[in-house]
Design a protein around this motif. Structure first.
Motif, PDB file in Angstrom:
ATOM      1  N   SER A  19       0.831  -1.202   0.000  1.00  0.00           N
ATOM      2  CA  SER A  19       0.000   0.000   0.000  1.00  0.00           C
ATOM      3  C   SER A  19       0.866   1.252   0.000  1.00  0.00           C
ATOM      4  O   SER A  19       2.083   1.196   0.117  1.00  0.00           O
ATOM      5  CB  SER A  19      -0.938  -0.015   1.212  1.00  0.00           C
ATOM      6  OG  SER A  19      -0.181  -0.171   2.394  1.00  0.00           O
ATOM      7  N   LYS A  20       0.191   2.381  -0.129  1.00  0.00           N
ATOM      8  CA  LYS A  20       0.898   3.658  -0.213  1.00  0.00           C
ATOM      9  C   LYS A  20       1.459   4.086   1.147  1.00  0.00           C
ATOM     10  O   LYS A  20       1.275   3.400   2.144  1.00  0.00           O
ATOM     11  CB  LYS A  20      -0.055   4.727  -0.761  1.00  0.00           C
ATOM     12  CG  LYS A  20      -0.416   4.526  -2.237  1.00  0.00           C
ATOM     13  CD  LYS A  20      -1.182   5.747  -2.750  1.00  0.00           C
ATOM     14  CE  LYS A  20      -1.597   5.558  -4.207  1.00  0.00           C
ATOM     15  NZ  LYS A  20      -2.329   6.761  -4.710  1.00  0.00           N
ATOM     16  N   MET A  21       2.082   5.242   1.164  1.00  0.00           N
ATOM     17  CA  MET A  21       2.831   5.682   2.340  1.00  0.00           C
ATOM     18  C   MET A  21       1.930   6.114   3.495  1.00  0.00           C
ATOM     19  O   MET A  21       2.230   5.879   4.654  1.00  0.00           O
ATOM     20  CB  MET A  21       3.771   6.833   1.931  1.00  0.00           C
ATOM     21  CG  MET A  21       4.748   7.266   2.995  1.00  0.00           C
ATOM     22  SD  MET A  21       5.859   5.929   3.497  1.00  0.00           S
ATOM     23  CE  MET A  21       5.857   6.124   5.277  1.00  0.00           C
ATOM     24  N   TRP A  22       0.802   6.772   3.176  1.00  0.00           N
ATOM     25  CA  TRP A  22      -0.006   7.355   4.255  1.00  0.00           C
ATOM     26  C   TRP A  22      -1.450   6.876   4.250  1.00  0.00           C
ATOM     27  O   TRP A  22      -2.277   7.348   5.011  1.00  0.00           O
ATOM     28  CB  TRP A  22      -0.015   8.892   4.154  1.00  0.00           C
ATOM     29  CG  TRP A  22       1.331   9.497   3.943  1.00  0.00           C
ATOM     30  CD1 TRP A  22       1.765  10.147   2.827  1.00  0.00           C
ATOM     31  CD2 TRP A  22       2.428   9.490   4.864  1.00  0.00           C
ATOM     32  NE1 TRP A  22       3.062  10.537   2.983  1.00  0.00           N
ATOM     33  CE2 TRP A  22       3.500  10.154   4.235  1.00  0.00           C
ATOM     34  CE3 TRP A  22       2.613   8.991   6.157  1.00  0.00           C
ATOM     35  CZ2 TRP A  22       4.741  10.338   4.851  1.00  0.00           C
ATOM     36  CZ3 TRP A  22       3.846   9.178   6.762  1.00  0.00           C
ATOM     37  CH2 TRP A  22       4.884   9.844   6.113  1.00  0.00           C
ATOM     38  N   CYS A  23      -1.790   5.969   3.306  1.00  0.00           N
ATOM     39  CA  CYS A  23      -3.177   5.505   3.216  1.00  0.00           C
ATOM     40  C   CYS A  23      -3.157   4.050   2.766  1.00  0.00           C
ATOM     41  O   CYS A  23      -2.108   3.497   2.481  1.00  0.00           O
ATOM     42  CB  CYS A  23      -3.977   6.366   2.233  1.00  0.00           C
ATOM     43  SG  CYS A  23      -3.290   6.360   0.549  1.00  0.00           S
ATOM     44  N   GLY A  24      -4.333   3.441   2.685  1.00  0.00           N
ATOM     45  CA  GLY A  24      -4.403   2.020   2.345  1.00  0.00           C
ATOM     46  C   GLY A  24      -4.502   1.753   0.851  1.00  0.00           C
ATOM     47  O   GLY A  24      -4.650   0.601   0.432  1.00  0.00           O
ATOM     48  N   CYS A  25      -4.418   2.777   0.006  1.00  0.00           N
ATOM     49  CA  CYS A  25      -4.523   2.573  -1.442  1.00  0.00           C
ATOM     50  C   CYS A  25      -3.388   1.681  -1.936  1.00  0.00           C
ATOM     51  O   CYS A  25      -2.289   1.713  -1.387  1.00  0.00           O
ATOM     52  CB  CYS A  25      -4.440   3.910  -2.172  1.00  0.00           C
ATOM     53  SG  CYS A  25      -5.851   4.972  -1.871  1.00  0.00           S
ATOM     54  N   ALA A  26      -3.674   0.914  -3.001  1.00  0.00           N
ATOM     55  CA  ALA A  26      -2.666  -0.005  -3.525  1.00  0.00           C
ATOM     56  C   ALA A  26      -1.489   0.752  -4.131  1.00  0.00           C
ATOM     57  O   ALA A  26      -1.679   1.744  -4.836  1.00  0.00           O
ATOM     58  CB  ALA A  26      -3.291  -0.910  -4.576  1.00  0.00           C
ATOM     59  N   ASN A  36      -6.486   4.056  -7.877  1.00  0.00           N
ATOM     60  CA  ASN A  36      -5.872   3.777  -6.569  1.00  0.00           C
ATOM     61  C   ASN A  36      -5.746   5.092  -5.808  1.00  0.00           C
ATOM     62  O   ASN A  36      -4.635   5.550  -5.530  1.00  0.00           O
ATOM     63  CB  ASN A  36      -4.485   3.134  -6.729  1.00  0.00           C
ATOM     64  CG  ASN A  36      -4.544   1.825  -7.495  1.00  0.00           C
ATOM     65  OD1 ASN A  36      -5.527   1.101  -7.403  1.00  0.00           O
ATOM     66  ND2 ASN A  36      -3.509   1.527  -8.250  1.00  0.00           N
ATOM     67  N   VAL A  37      -6.869   5.693  -5.492  1.00  0.00           N
ATOM     68  CA  VAL A  37      -6.833   6.993  -4.817  1.00  0.00           C
ATOM     69  C   VAL A  37      -7.890   7.058  -3.725  1.00  0.00           C
ATOM     70  O   VAL A  37      -8.870   6.310  -3.737  1.00  0.00           O
ATOM     71  CB  VAL A  37      -7.067   8.161  -5.805  1.00  0.00           C
ATOM     72  CG1 VAL A  37      -5.912   8.297  -6.783  1.00  0.00           C
ATOM     73  CG2 VAL A  37      -8.381   7.988  -6.547  1.00  0.00           C
ATOM     74  N   CYS A  38      -7.667   7.964  -2.750  1.00  0.00           N
ATOM     75  CA  CYS A  38      -8.616   8.178  -1.652  1.00  0.00           C
ATOM     76  C   CYS A  38      -8.429   9.612  -1.174  1.00  0.00           C
ATOM     77  O   CYS A  38      -7.521  10.309  -1.630  1.00  0.00           O
ATOM     78  CB  CYS A  38      -8.351   7.171  -0.529  1.00  0.00           C
ATOM     79  SG  CYS A  38      -6.862   7.537   0.415  1.00  0.00           S
ATOM     80  N   PRO A  39      -9.253  10.066  -0.242  1.00  0.00           N
ATOM     81  CA  PRO A  39      -9.102  11.457   0.215  1.00  0.00           C
ATOM     82  C   PRO A  39      -7.696  11.775   0.728  1.00  0.00           C
ATOM     83  O   PRO A  39      -7.216  12.900   0.568  1.00  0.00           O
ATOM     84  CB  PRO A  39     -10.153  11.562   1.334  1.00  0.00           C
ATOM     85  CG  PRO A  39     -11.207  10.563   0.948  1.00  0.00           C
ATOM     86  CD  PRO A  39     -10.446   9.418   0.318  1.00  0.00           C
ATOM     87  N   VAL A  40      -7.014  10.782   1.325  1.00  0.00           N
ATOM     88  CA  VAL A  40      -5.681  11.075   1.883  1.00  0.00           C
ATOM     89  C   VAL A  40      -4.689  11.382   0.766  1.00  0.00           C
ATOM     90  O   VAL A  40      -4.021  12.421   0.771  1.00  0.00           O
ATOM     91  CB  VAL A  40      -5.172   9.901   2.759  1.00  0.00           C
ATOM     92  CG1 VAL A  40      -3.722  10.137   3.192  1.00  0.00           C
ATOM     93  CG2 VAL A  40      -6.071   9.719   3.975  1.00  0.00           C
ATOM     94  N   CYS A  41      -4.586  10.461  -0.226  1.00  0.00           N
ATOM     95  CA  CYS A  41      -3.557  10.697  -1.250  1.00  0.00           C
ATOM     96  C   CYS A  41      -4.011  11.732  -2.282  1.00  0.00           C
ATOM     97  O   CYS A  41      -3.203  12.175  -3.102  1.00  0.00           O
ATOM     98  CB  CYS A  41      -3.092   9.389  -1.886  1.00  0.00           C
ATOM     99  SG  CYS A  41      -4.389   8.352  -2.559  1.00  0.00           S
ATOM    100  N   LEU A  42      -5.279  12.142  -2.215  1.00  0.00           N
ATOM    101  CA  LEU A  42      -5.711  13.259  -3.065  1.00  0.00           C
ATOM    102  C   LEU A  42      -5.561  14.588  -2.335  1.00  0.00           C
ATOM    103  O   LEU A  42      -5.882  15.645  -2.874  1.00  0.00           O
ATOM    104  CB  LEU A  42      -7.165  13.054  -3.504  1.00  0.00           C
ATOM    105  CG  LEU A  42      -7.389  11.935  -4.527  1.00  0.00           C
ATOM    106  CD1 LEU A  42      -8.882  11.722  -4.777  1.00  0.00           C
ATOM    107  CD2 LEU A  42      -6.669  12.235  -5.836  1.00  0.00           C
TER     108      LEU A  42
HETATM  109 ZN    ZN Z   1      -4.975   6.826  -0.879  1.00  0.00          ZN
END
Ligand code: ZN
Ligand code: ADP
Ligand code: MG
Length: 509
Positions: A19-26, A36-42
């Protein structure tokens, strides 16, 4: 006046995490854009980052692999700047308290450079730091608009910075190959350059030979292969030397490499740390690794590739070329070592693996089976991770590894000739049958019955008057052709040493 180059490299490597550095996205390459995005990595307002522990482990592991110190205190900082591929408007990175610092890498390169390596023929480049940060999104420019893909935003990214210890483009190239080999084998990163997992900026200055002072640092960006790095450095060094010889004063700046035209052009002049307004991220706790945590990471440290190569040469008497094959292919190296420990003739085992087994595994791919340093000279796209894959792998082998020892033993005992051994190998590869069984079934045991060999020799002498005359006239090499005839008549089963003896005796009579 003579000038010399001073080079320091900053290499960015994407870490191999789920997963990514600060969130659970792949953390996954090749997905549809913005899947592969969510509010954190956006970078949405109000979200909170949760650090990826595996990324922290891989960074500290890198520190161990590169002989670094691992400080007991590290932290993340915000590096503020604006760019559309980074919606938070700051990148999380480690500014003044990185997770690792003060190491070095040793590699095969005779540079005569200032930092003394442990052995002649090696070079050493000091590592200033390897720190953890995050990747940004990717922009693609179309004819009338641009697209932004945030799949890569927030992917764990490690930056490895060297001291300005590199003295030539070739040395930079050798360093990069060894660095990525270590990270790949250590499981830190797939280092697949075609997928942009490794990116490298080159800092270059020139100074009069003998001067201790550094010239103005010029940073080159936008190379997409290690050979591109080498070419860019060659161009830039020549450009700078020409400029200072003309009396021009170089200033700290950033330039962009154009791989097509083969030149660098100015992007911007000097930016300083204060331009980025670095400050500790208030959402993230500082890092204070414990003894247990560090010990767990340390247990993942493997033997470095260069160390392994040298050990294989020392322990098993392998030539450098063979050891190089096992160095770059860890699995094959393990396969070899398991067998080498059980035999008095490891060199013969290595020969079978490298000359026969590899060729068989690769057959059908149309690539040369032995590419000891394919990674050392490819484009990013042909790097070790992207190397042509053999059709079969060791796991597909039908015969037990120990069957190779048996085969070597049969040749050593002269039970079979080396050409019969090739047949046995082909058969055991196809069927998995034991060598002794194949020898029995195919009647490949060597003929050491002198009576039978005498008969073949007589036949060959009668049928080949020319080589016979040549031999008698003093052309010793003509014996080989007669020997070949006898081997043919015996269907490869005659003991070649005996054939030689008997032929010579008969011809001299
Ligand atoms: Zn994310
Ligand atoms: P910055 O603060 O701009 O990032 P650093 O001092 O951290 O610059 O150095 C970045 C990289 O540039 C390092 O790899 C370093 O070894 C290299 N470097 C620094 N000064 C020089 C120089 N004068 N010539 C060549 N490389 C240099
Ligand atoms: Mg710096």
């Amino acid at each position: 006046m003579e000038y010399e180059a001073v080079i320091g490299l900053e290499t960015h490597v994407q870490l191999r995490t789920k997963s990514k550095m600060w969130c659970g996205c792949a953390n996954q390459y090749g997905s549809e854009p913005n899947t592969n995005v969510c509010p954190v990595c956006l970078g949405m307002p109000g979200v909170l980052p949760v650090p990826n522990e595996e990324a922290l482990r891989l960074t500290v592991l890198t520190g161990y692999l590169l002989n670094c110190e691992i400080p007991r205190f590290a932290k993340f900082d915000r590096k503020s700047y604006f760019y559309p591929d980074m919606p938070k408007n700051y990148q999380l990175t480690q500014y003044d308290k990185p997770s690792t610092a003060n190491g070095f890498v040793e590699f095969e390169f005779s540079s005569g450079a200032g930092v003394s390596p442990a052995q002649p023929g090696l070079s050493r480049v000091r590592i200033t730091r390897a720190h953890l940060e995050e990747d940004v999104g990717k922009s693609t420019h179309f004819e009338r608009h641009s697209g932004l893909d945030f799949n890569r935003a927030g992917v764990p990214l490690m930056e490895i910075v060297t001291e300005p210890d590199i003295t030539s483009p070739d040395m930079a190239y050798a360093y990069l190959n060894t660095l990525t080999e270590i990270l790949h084998q250590g499981g830190v990163s797939d280092c697949d350059m075609e997928k942009g997992m490794v990116r490298c900026d080159v800092n270059i200055s020139v100074r009069p030979v003998g001067s201790k002072e550094l010239g103005a640092k010029i940073e080159i960006k936008n190379m997409n292969s290690f050979s591109g790095v080498r070419r860019a450095a060659e161009y830039e060094i020549a450009r700078q030397i020409e400029a200072v010889k003309r009396g021009e004063k170089l200033i700290q700046s950033t330039r962009r490499w154009d791989d097509v035209t083969g030149v660098t052009e100015q992007m911007r002049t000097k930016e300083d740390a204060h331009d980025y307004r670095y400050f500790p991220d208030p959402d993230l706790m500082p890092l204070a690794p414990t003894d247990d945590w560090l010990a767990e990471v340390k247990s993942r440290v493997m033997e470095l590739p260069l160390v392994r190569k040298q050990r294989l040469m020392r322990e098993y008497g392998l030539p450098a070329g063979d050891a190089e094959v096992f160095r770059s292919n860890v699995e094959l190296g393990n396969y070899f070592e398991n067998l080498a420990k059980q035999t008095k003739n490891p060199k013969a085992v290595a020969n079978w693996i490298i000359n026969n087994l590899l060729a068989k595994l690769a057959s059908g791919t149309g690539v040369s089976p032995v590419q000891p340093d394919a990674h050392a000279d490819g484009e990013f796209g042909e790097g070790q991770a992207g190397r042509a894959v053999p059709l079969l792998t060791l796991a597909d082998l039908k015969f037990k590894p120990e069957a190779l020892l048996e085969l070597v033993g049969l040749v050593e005992a002269k039970t079979i000739s080396s050409s019969a051994a090739q047949q046995v190998f082909a058969e055991m590869f196809d069927t998995g049958k034991a060598p002794a069984v194949i020898v029995q079934e195919k009647g490949l045991a060597q003929v050491s019955d002198t009576g039978a060999i005498e008969k073949f020799c007589d036949e060959a002498i009668t049928a080949n008057p020319n080589p016979v005359a040549d031999y008698k006239a003093g052309k010793v090499a003509a014996l080989n052709s007669l020997k070949g005839q006898v081997m043919k008549l015996s269907k490869g089963k005659a003991n070649p040493a005996l054939v030689g003896e008997i032929l010579e005796r008969k011809l001299k009579a």
